[in-house]
Design an enzyme around this catalytic site. Sequence first.
Site, short mmCIF file in Angstrom:
data_model
loop_
_atom_site.label_atom_id
_atom_site.label_comp_id
_atom_site.label_asym_id
_atom_site.label_seq_id
_atom_site.Cartn_x
_atom_site.Cartn_y
_atom_site.Cartn_z
N CYS A 73 1.00 -1.27 0.05
CA CYS A 73 0.09 0.04 0.05
C CYS A 73 0.84 1.19 0.08
O CYS A 73 0.62 2.19 -0.57
CB CYS A 73 -0.88 -0.04 1.17
N CYS A 76 2.41 2.90 -3.19
CA CYS A 76 1.64 3.93 -4.12
C CYS A 76 1.25 5.15 -3.08
O CYS A 76 1.24 6.42 -3.50
CB CYS A 76 0.46 3.38 -4.63
N HIS A 77 0.81 4.77 -1.91
CA HIS A 77 0.19 6.01 -1.11
C HIS A 77 1.11 6.50 -0.06
O HIS A 77 0.63 7.45 0.60
CB HIS A 77 -1.03 5.29 -0.18
N CYS A 174 -35.12 0.40 11.77
CA CYS A 174 -34.02 1.13 12.32
C CYS A 174 -34.44 2.15 13.19
O CYS A 174 -34.09 2.48 14.48
CB CYS A 174 -33.03 1.62 11.54
N CYS A 177 -36.03 1.97 16.85
CA CYS A 177 -35.05 1.89 18.11
C CYS A 177 -34.13 3.20 18.22
O CYS A 177 -34.10 3.90 19.19
CB CYS A 177 -34.15 0.82 18.16
N HIS A 178 -33.54 3.71 17.06
CA HIS A 178 -32.52 4.56 17.26
C HIS A 178 -32.92 5.81 16.94
O HIS A 178 -32.15 6.66 17.32
CB HIS A 178 -31.22 4.24 16.11
N ARG A 215 -22.03 -5.46 11.78
CA ARG A 215 -22.75 -4.86 13.16
C ARG A 215 -24.38 -4.78 12.32
O ARG A 215 -25.10 -4.98 13.05
CB ARG A 215 -22.43 -3.54 13.41
N CYS A 219 -27.84 -6.38 13.62
CA CYS A 219 -29.40 -5.73 13.77
C CYS A 219 -30.38 -6.19 13.11
O CYS A 219 -31.48 -6.38 13.69
CB CYS A 219 -29.14 -4.14 13.35
#
Lengths: 258, 106
Positions: A73, A76-77, A174, A177-178, A215, A219
């Site tokens: 990586c 290039c970076h 979603c 709840c949130h 994650r 849910c």
Amino acid sequence: MKALILIALVFCAVPAAAQRRVIPPSDIKSGFEFLGPDLKKLQQDDFANPGTLWVDRGEKLWRAAAGGDGKSCADCHGDARTSMKGVAVSYPKIDERTGKLMSLEARILQSRVERQKAPPLARESEDLLALSAYITSLSRGLPMEANIDGPARRNFELGEAFFFRRRGQLNLACMHCHDANWGRTLFEERISQGHPNAWPAYRLDWQTMGSLERRLRACLSGVRAEILPYGSPEYTDLALYLSWRARGLPIESPGVRR
Amino acid sequence: MSARIQLPAEARRGEIIEVRVLIQHPMETGYRFNDSGTPIPRNVIHTILCAYNGTEVLRAEISSGIAANPYLQFFMVAESSGELLLTWIDDEGVRGTERQSLIVRE
């Protein structure tokens, strides 16, 4: 008559507006605020936070050659501490060449296959999590700022629709709840606002590091909905909506979550 | 698998110092099943050893009750400059080590 129509319109408009209720900017709270004092301390401790093990591994991988051309990586970076600082705040993001919305993990995989000519890393593999945790950690403390203009608008709208759509056997969106019940208790836990600023994070439930996508799958499983396969565009669209919704919150990755 | 040790950079002779250890390990309990229903074999660290200049300062025998990525914290008395050697051994027979040096001043 005009007044009646107006009243009718007002009554029609209220439920729709209530459904799209968003958290006022002054009430936006990172998931960190919903942790107990022990986990807050663990996340803030750069030695004991287990997520930092993946960050260290990512730092090594950044400089390690891979694939046919033997490129790393860093070839290039350059030094990630300068080149990758602040990069994570605007993911997911439209890839200019393909025009597709990409998560940071998808972007790393693309670079790995196309530039390094290396075999792709499996989703949720230690190496992919290590690289994304390392790159995200370099934006720690910087505010999230998703770009939803131009070509990203369509993905944003799809993500927003996903957030407000009921799904699963529990028939919850979603937002139930949130947006509507954050801060209240579900079983023994306080419901967070569902912001993505700590991800990739170390989740105690998994005893390991995981991506935001994992994650979100948890849910979906929680509301007993169909769990979409890894890499599904729905996750990235939703992640864009979540990032926009969390705009201004500082990146915390590697976070510690329950 | 990697590990890390945290010691103060320097200590005075006779000072009580805190040692912190974090080891990356899945601590697979042997009670879990994979997605196709076959049991995942147990693989936990069973022994953790810390030796300072060759003298054992901590020995811990741990088992599946300890969470993944074990974290330990203990205290020792700094007597002379040297090196702390951490060794751990798991059920697969994999032995990992990590070192950290300490400077002790009068």
